[in-house]
Structure formats: structure tokens, C-alpha cells
Design a protein around this motif. Structure first.
Motif, PDB file in Angstrom:
ATOM      1  N   GLU A 284       3.675 -17.397  24.488  1.00  0.00           N
ATOM      2  CA  GLU A 284       2.600 -17.183  23.512  1.00  0.00           C
ATOM      3  C   GLU A 284       1.807 -15.907  23.821  1.00  0.00           C
ATOM      4  O   GLU A 284       1.465 -15.145  22.916  1.00  0.00           O
ATOM      5  N   LYS A 285       1.545 -15.674  25.097  1.00  0.00           N
ATOM      6  CA  LYS A 285       0.829 -14.448  25.482  1.00  0.00           C
ATOM      7  C   LYS A 285       1.637 -13.210  25.109  1.00  0.00           C
ATOM      8  O   LYS A 285       1.095 -12.210  24.632  1.00  0.00           O
ATOM      9  N   TRP A 286       2.955 -13.288  25.329  1.00  0.00           N
ATOM     10  CA  TRP A 286       3.804 -12.152  24.970  1.00  0.00           C
ATOM     11  C   TRP A 286       3.802 -11.924  23.458  1.00  0.00           C
ATOM     12  O   TRP A 286       3.686 -10.785  22.999  1.00  0.00           O
ATOM     13  N   LEU A 287       3.906 -13.004  22.695  1.00  0.00           N
ATOM     14  CA  LEU A 287       3.941 -12.862  21.240  1.00  0.00           C
ATOM     15  C   LEU A 287       2.650 -12.247  20.703  1.00  0.00           C
ATOM     16  O   LEU A 287       2.673 -11.469  19.741  1.00  0.00           O
ATOM     17  N   ASN A 288       1.523 -12.568  21.325  1.00  0.00           N
ATOM     18  CA  ASN A 288       0.244 -11.972  20.900  1.00  0.00           C
ATOM     19  C   ASN A 288       0.252 -10.464  21.096  1.00  0.00           C
ATOM     20  O   ASN A 288      -0.260  -9.718  20.251  1.00  0.00           O
ATOM     21  N   LEU A 289       0.836 -10.018  22.198  1.00  0.00           N
ATOM     22  CA  LEU A 289       0.937  -8.576  22.438  1.00  0.00           C
ATOM     23  C   LEU A 289       1.988  -7.960  21.533  1.00  0.00           C
ATOM     24  O   LEU A 289       1.762  -6.895  20.934  1.00  0.00           O
ATOM     25  N   ARG A 290       3.122  -8.616  21.401  1.00  0.00           N
ATOM     26  CA  ARG A 290       4.217  -8.083  20.592  1.00  0.00           C
ATOM     27  C   ARG A 290       3.775  -7.832  19.153  1.00  0.00           C
ATOM     28  O   ARG A 290       4.131  -6.805  18.550  1.00  0.00           O
ATOM     29  N   ASP A 291       2.993  -8.744  18.582  1.00  0.00           N
ATOM     30  CA  ASP A 291       2.566  -8.596  17.185  1.00  0.00           C
ATOM     31  C   ASP A 291       1.791  -7.304  16.964  1.00  0.00           C
ATOM     32  O   ASP A 291       1.887  -6.689  15.899  1.00  0.00           O
ATOM     33  N   ILE A 292       1.029  -6.902  17.967  1.00  0.00           N
ATOM     34  CA  ILE A 292       0.246  -5.662  17.833  1.00  0.00           C
ATOM     35  C   ILE A 292       1.148  -4.434  17.943  1.00  0.00           C
ATOM     36  O   ILE A 292       0.879  -3.398  17.337  1.00  0.00           O
ATOM     37  N   LEU A 293       2.264  -4.560  18.681  1.00  0.00           N
ATOM     38  CA  LEU A 293       3.129  -3.415  18.952  1.00  0.00           C
ATOM     39  C   LEU A 293       4.211  -3.202  17.898  1.00  0.00           C
ATOM     40  O   LEU A 293       4.942  -2.213  17.963  1.00  0.00           O
ATOM     41  N   MET A 294       4.336  -4.121  16.954  1.00  0.00           N
ATOM     42  CA  MET A 294       5.445  -4.057  16.012  1.00  0.00           C
ATOM     43  C   MET A 294       5.257  -3.061  14.876  1.00  0.00           C
ATOM     44  O   MET A 294       6.118  -2.940  14.014  1.00  0.00           O
ATOM     45  N   GLY A 295       4.140  -2.334  14.886  1.00  0.00           N
ATOM     46  CA  GLY A 295       3.891  -1.404  13.780  1.00  0.00           C
ATOM     47  C   GLY A 295       4.549  -0.049  13.929  1.00  0.00           C
ATOM     48  O   GLY A 295       4.419   0.813  13.057  1.00  0.00           O
ATOM     49  N   GLY A 296       5.241   0.167  15.028  1.00  0.00           N
ATOM     50  CA  GLY A 296       5.904   1.453  15.217  1.00  0.00           C
ATOM     51  C   GLY A 296       7.025   1.662  14.214  1.00  0.00           C
ATOM     52  O   GLY A 296       7.578   0.707  13.672  1.00  0.00           O
ATOM     53  N   SER A 297       7.390   2.916  13.985  1.00  0.00           N
ATOM     54  CA  SER A 297       8.463   3.220  13.031  1.00  0.00           C
ATOM     55  C   SER A 297       9.811   2.890  13.661  1.00  0.00           C
ATOM     56  O   SER A 297       9.927   2.664  14.864  1.00  0.00           O
ATOM     57  N   LYS A 298      10.848   2.876  12.819  1.00  0.00           N
ATOM     58  CA  LYS A 298      12.177   2.481  13.265  1.00  0.00           C
ATOM     59  C   LYS A 298      12.650   3.375  14.409  1.00  0.00           C
ATOM     60  O   LYS A 298      12.528   4.595  14.357  1.00  0.00           O
ATOM     61  N   GLY A 299      13.209   2.746  15.408  1.00  0.00           N
ATOM     62  CA  GLY A 299      13.677   3.484  16.585  1.00  0.00           C
ATOM     63  C   GLY A 299      12.723   3.410  17.752  1.00  0.00           C
ATOM     64  O   GLY A 299      13.037   3.899  18.842  1.00  0.00           O
ATOM     65  N   SER A 300      11.555   2.810  17.551  1.00  0.00           N
ATOM     66  CA  SER A 300      10.611   2.632  18.665  1.00  0.00           C
ATOM     67  C   SER A 300      11.211   1.669  19.698  1.00  0.00           C
ATOM     68  O   SER A 300      11.908   0.716  19.336  1.00  0.00           O
ATOM     69  N   LYS A 301      10.926   1.927  20.962  1.00  0.00           N
ATOM     70  CA  LYS A 301      11.518   1.120  22.036  1.00  0.00           C
ATOM     71  C   LYS A 301      10.455   0.732  23.062  1.00  0.00           C
ATOM     72  O   LYS A 301       9.542   1.511  23.357  1.00  0.00           O
ATOM     73  N   ILE A 302      10.612  -0.465  23.589  1.00  0.00           N
ATOM     74  CA  ILE A 302       9.781  -0.935  24.703  1.00  0.00           C
ATOM     75  C   ILE A 302      10.711  -1.309  25.851  1.00  0.00           C
ATOM     76  O   ILE A 302      11.613  -2.127  25.689  1.00  0.00           O
ATOM     77  N   ILE A 303      10.507  -0.674  27.003  1.00  0.00           N
ATOM     78  CA  ILE A 303      11.237  -1.030  28.215  1.00  0.00           C
ATOM     79  C   ILE A 303      10.340  -1.932  29.048  1.00  0.00           C
ATOM     80  O   ILE A 303       9.169  -1.616  29.287  1.00  0.00           O
ATOM     81  N   ILE A 304      10.875  -3.050  29.493  1.00  0.00           N
ATOM     82  CA  ILE A 304      10.150  -3.958  30.368  1.00  0.00           C
ATOM     83  C   ILE A 304      10.914  -4.072  31.686  1.00  0.00           C
ATOM     84  O   ILE A 304      12.119  -4.338  31.673  1.00  0.00           O
TER      85      ILE A 304
END
Length: 472
Positions: A284-304
């Protein structure tokens, strides 16, 4: 690691007690003999500190003895500081001449009272330390040769920079991650790529290696690097991401204001974000952060980067990249780079044989290889290398456990480096340390000494700084 600070404090006391100032004033005040006895007792105690530190984990009596010793040594240091301060005050008043100091000292009843009081305190402290030193015999502690503080050797939060020439054996891994970052055949605008592996494999180094690759220079409008560690709080993470993106921190903003700022910064932009050292397994904590980060344009990447396969499972949008250990030959190249001085490899084939056996024990874990290699760089005899190999065989039992290797590396550090390293543990995890500031703190604590009168202590300190930073 507290014993390292204790060792450093004991070393400072020994050096002070042997100084000309203490010798002169001790003689004038009639306590020279007591001070000499304290010095001898502290030397005796210091010699068994390493063995006591190793035994305290499985012997509670030794642990209690170390605690009593710790309290006594700090009390003794305070007393000697009082003694030294009064001596310096009198020297300043008397024009820095000992003969004048004698006349000044005996000119009032207050000064005579101070002398008597100080003499009693020093005698009591000597008796207390003697009693503790005698107790050491109950534990059969082994004495070790005490090194001087002269430097013989030639998790700050992570950051995005790494020198390419320092990265060995990760070319194929870098290419594989870059291919994932450049892959446009994905459904989501923002893809999440976890890099998973045990501690010490070099996940952060690989992410740095990729982050700075020339192929990515013009592929992303925005690049951000954030060290997460064990604090996964939405507000803190957003603040870090904004700071990485803008170069400045936004203070005293509410969570909704921060979310709005972050969205304005990344929405409709193709970005690369590295979230390094993630431990959070709360989906749930991850999903809260993910929702804010999903606005990037196509091709955006997150490395964890993470040690946890569960973290990878709850975050990934593409298959996690499982990082493996280095091959034996690449492990050897890395070990050779840090463990041998120039020409030593060809001149001593026996050390090469022992070194290759040590590399096998390290099982391809770069941090283990570097930690052991840096320790062995200071050791030149075959017996010392064999002892290290045998200690590794004894202590490293679990295949995926690096901590016994790191502990062994720490145990084999010169004592003044232990003090420097242990001092860093006083700061919170992920605290950003400035090297020059830390060096000044080490000097203030008396951890750094130099036998070269022409060398500044700050210059002497860069060796300990390099060795200490290796562990973070």
C-alpha cells in the motif's frame, strides 16, 4: 564498535601521560608516580581490548567488564582533562615558565587545596583502573601488539556518481539494464525495473554505472537519484525526489503541496528515477508513491535497487533483474587491484595462491573482495595472509551472508582506523557526511596522530577517510 572509540581514548590518554607537560607538572605537583602507574595500567588494558571485544558477544561477563572499563576510562580522561586545563591555565598566567608556575602555585591556600584534591582524585582513579585491570585475568584475554596512531597506509547516503574505471566485471549487467531502459515496447508510460541481489553485490554501483552512461545522456528530460534506505515515508521521499530534480529542498510544505510540486515537475516529461536501497515491503505504501509518479511521459523509467525479492514483486512492471556475483576471474582482477602493491603479484607467487583461495571464499561478492583486499594490502607476510584465509573459513558459513566478512575486515583494521569508523556510527543512518568536517571531528577526538612533524594532521587524515568510507 564501541571498543574502537575506547581504544582511541586509551591511546590519547597514554600519549598525554607521556607528554613533557604532564611529566613536568606531575613532578611539580607530586603525582608523577601516580600518573606513570595510570599510564602503565591503561597500556595493559588497551592490549587486551581487541580480544575482549571479540569475546563479549558470547561472554556476558566480558561484556560487563568492558562496560565498567568504558565508564572508568571516560572518568579518567575527564580527570586528566581537568588536570591538563589547570596546568595550562597556570602556565599561561606565569608566562609559560615552570619556575614561575611553582611560585604561583604555592602562593595561596586555594592552590594548595587544589593540589591535595587533585592528588587524591588521581590516586583513587589509579586504584580503580588497577582493580579493573586485575579483573581481566579472570577472562584469559589475549594481548595484542598495539599499533601507533601513525598512518602507515599509503552508509553515507548513496549518490549518482561512480568512476567507470573502478567498476569491474559489470559490463554485461550494464548493457542489460540499459537495454531495459531504452526498450519502448512496453504498455505503461512509466516502467519499474528492480535490481535485486544480496548485500555487497554492487547493486548501487551498477545503478550508478548505468545512470551516468553516455547512451542515456539525451534519452531523458529529467534524471533523479534518491537513497531510500529503511525510512519509507511518503513525505520524506517526495521531498528527496524534488530536491534531486531541482537542486534545492522545499521545507515546511504540507504533503498535498509537495505532491502537487512533484507532479508539476515530472508530469508529461520522460524521466529516469533511481530509488536506491528500498526495504519497504508494504504494498500500500508503494502504491501511494507509485500513483504520484505515473504522470511521466511514455518511456519514463524507475530503477529500484533492493535485497528483497518481495520488494521487487510488489514494485516491478518488468521482470526483476537478478544480480549475480562476479566470475572467479573478474573477482581476482578486483582483488588484485586492491590487495597488492605494484609488483607484489609477480614477486610473491605464494601470496597469489593464498589470494586466489580467499577470492573463492568471497563467492563473487565485490564488497567482500574489496574489504578483505584492503585489509591484506597492509599485511606483507604469508603467515598473515594464511591467518586471514583461515579466519574466513571459520567465520563465513552461510553462502549469502556478507556480514561475517565485513566484521572480520573491521576486526583487522588498525586500531586508529577502528576509532574513526566507530565514530561515524554515532550519526543517524543516511546522514550526509562531509569528509573535511568528519576529519576535523576525528582530529578533535584525538583519533588522528602523525609521527611526521612536517605533515599537517588534515593531510594524515585522508588515508583513514578513504578506508572508512569503504564501509559505507
Amino acid at each position: 564498535m564501541a571498543e574502537a572509540i575506547l581504544f582511541g581514548l586509551a591511546q590519547k590518554m597514554i600519549e598525554n601521560l607521556g607528554s613533557q607537560t604532564f611529566q613536568e607538572i606531575g613532578s611539580l605537583w607530586g603525582v608523577k608516580g601516580e600518573l606513570e602507574k595510570i599510564k602503565n595500567t591503561v597500556c595493559t588494558i588497551q592490549a587486551v581490548l581487541q580480544d575482549a571485544a571479540e569475546k563479549q558477544s558470547h561472554d556476558h561477563q566480558v561484556k560487563d567488564w568492558l562496560q565498567k572499563l568504558n565508564d572508568a576510562v571516560y572518568d579518567a580522561d575527564d580527570l586528566l582533562s581537568e588536570f591538563s586545563t589547570e596546568a595550562m591555565r597556570r602556565r599561561a598566567v606565569s608566562g609559560n615558565k615552570v619556575t614561575k608556575e611553582v611560585r604561583t602555585f604555592f602562593s595561596s591556600s586555594n592552590q594548595l587545596a587544589f593540589r591535595g584534591k587533585m592528588s587524591s582524585k588521581i590516586k583513587a582513579m589509579r586504584q580503580k583502573l588497577n582493580a579493573i585491570a586485575e579483573d581481566r585475568k579472570n577472562f584469559r584475554l589475549e594481548e595484542y601488539h598495539v599499533e601507533t596512531n601513525d598512518v602507515r597506509r599509503k552508509r553515507e547516503p548513496t549518490h549518482s556518481f561512480v568512476r567507470e574505471e573502478k567498476v569491474i566485471g559489470r559490463e554485461d549487467d550494464r548493457k542489460a539494464i540499459i537495454d531495459l531502459l531504452l526498450d519502448s515496447n512496453v504498455e505503461e508510460n512509466v516502467s519499474v525495473i528492480p535490481i535485486v541481489g544480496i548485500g555487497g553485490l554492487g547493486k548501487t554501483t551498477l545503478a550508478q554505472y548505468v545512470y551516468n552512461d553516455e547512451k542515456l545522456k539525451n534519452c531523458f528530460e529529467l534524471k533523479m537519484w534518491v537513497c531510500i534506505s529503511d525510512v519509507f515515508e511518503l513525505k520524506i521521499i517526495i521531498e528527496k525526489i524534488i530536491a534531486s530534480a531541482t537542486g534545492y529542498a522545499l521545507g515546511n510544505l504540507e504533503i498535498d503541496q509537495l505532491q502537487r510540486q512533484l507532479r508539476e515537475k515530472i508530469d508529461r516529461k520522460k524521466y529516469l528515477l533511481v530509488l536506491d536501497d528500498v526495504w519497504n515491503e508494504d504494498r500500500e505504501k508503494w502504491l501511494n508513491l507509485r500513483d504520484i509518479l505515473m504522470g511521466g511521459s511514455k518511456g519514463s523509467k524507475i530503477i529500484i535497487t533492493t535485497r528483497s525479492r518481495l520488494v521487487a514483486k510488489i514494485t516491478h512492471t518488468v521482470s526483476p533483474y537478478i544480480l549475480k556475483g562476479l566470475s572467479e576471474e573478474r573477482s581476482w582482477i578486483l582483488f588484485e587491484q586492491v590487495a597488492f602493491s605494484k609488483g607484489q603479484v609477480t614477486n610473491n607467487p605464494t601470496l597469489v595462491t593464498i589470494g586466489r583461495e580467499i577470492v573463492k571464499i568471497c563467492q563473487g561478492v565485490p564488497l567482500a573482495i574489496m574489504s578483505i583486499g584492503h585489509v591484506l594490502y597492509c599485511k606483507e607476510t604469508e603467515s598473515e595472509w594464511l591467518l586471514m584465509k583461515n579466519n574466513l573459513l571459520t567465520n563465513v558459513i552461510k553462502r549469502n551472508e556478507i556480514f561475517p566478512i565485513l566484521k572480520l575486515s573491521y576486526d583487522n583494521l588498525p586500531s586508529h582506523l577502528k576509532s574513526c569508523f566507530a565514530f561515524c556510527s554515532l550519526f543517524p543512518k543516511d546522514y550526509e557526511m562531509d569528509k573535511d568536517t568528519m576529519i576535523q571531528l576525528w582530529i578533535a577526538q584525538g583519533f588522528i596522530q602523525s609521527s611526521n612533524k612536517n605533515q599537517q594532521l588534515e593531510d594524515t587524515s585522508h588515508g583513514p577517510a578513504r578506508c572508512t568510507w569503504l564501509f559505507f
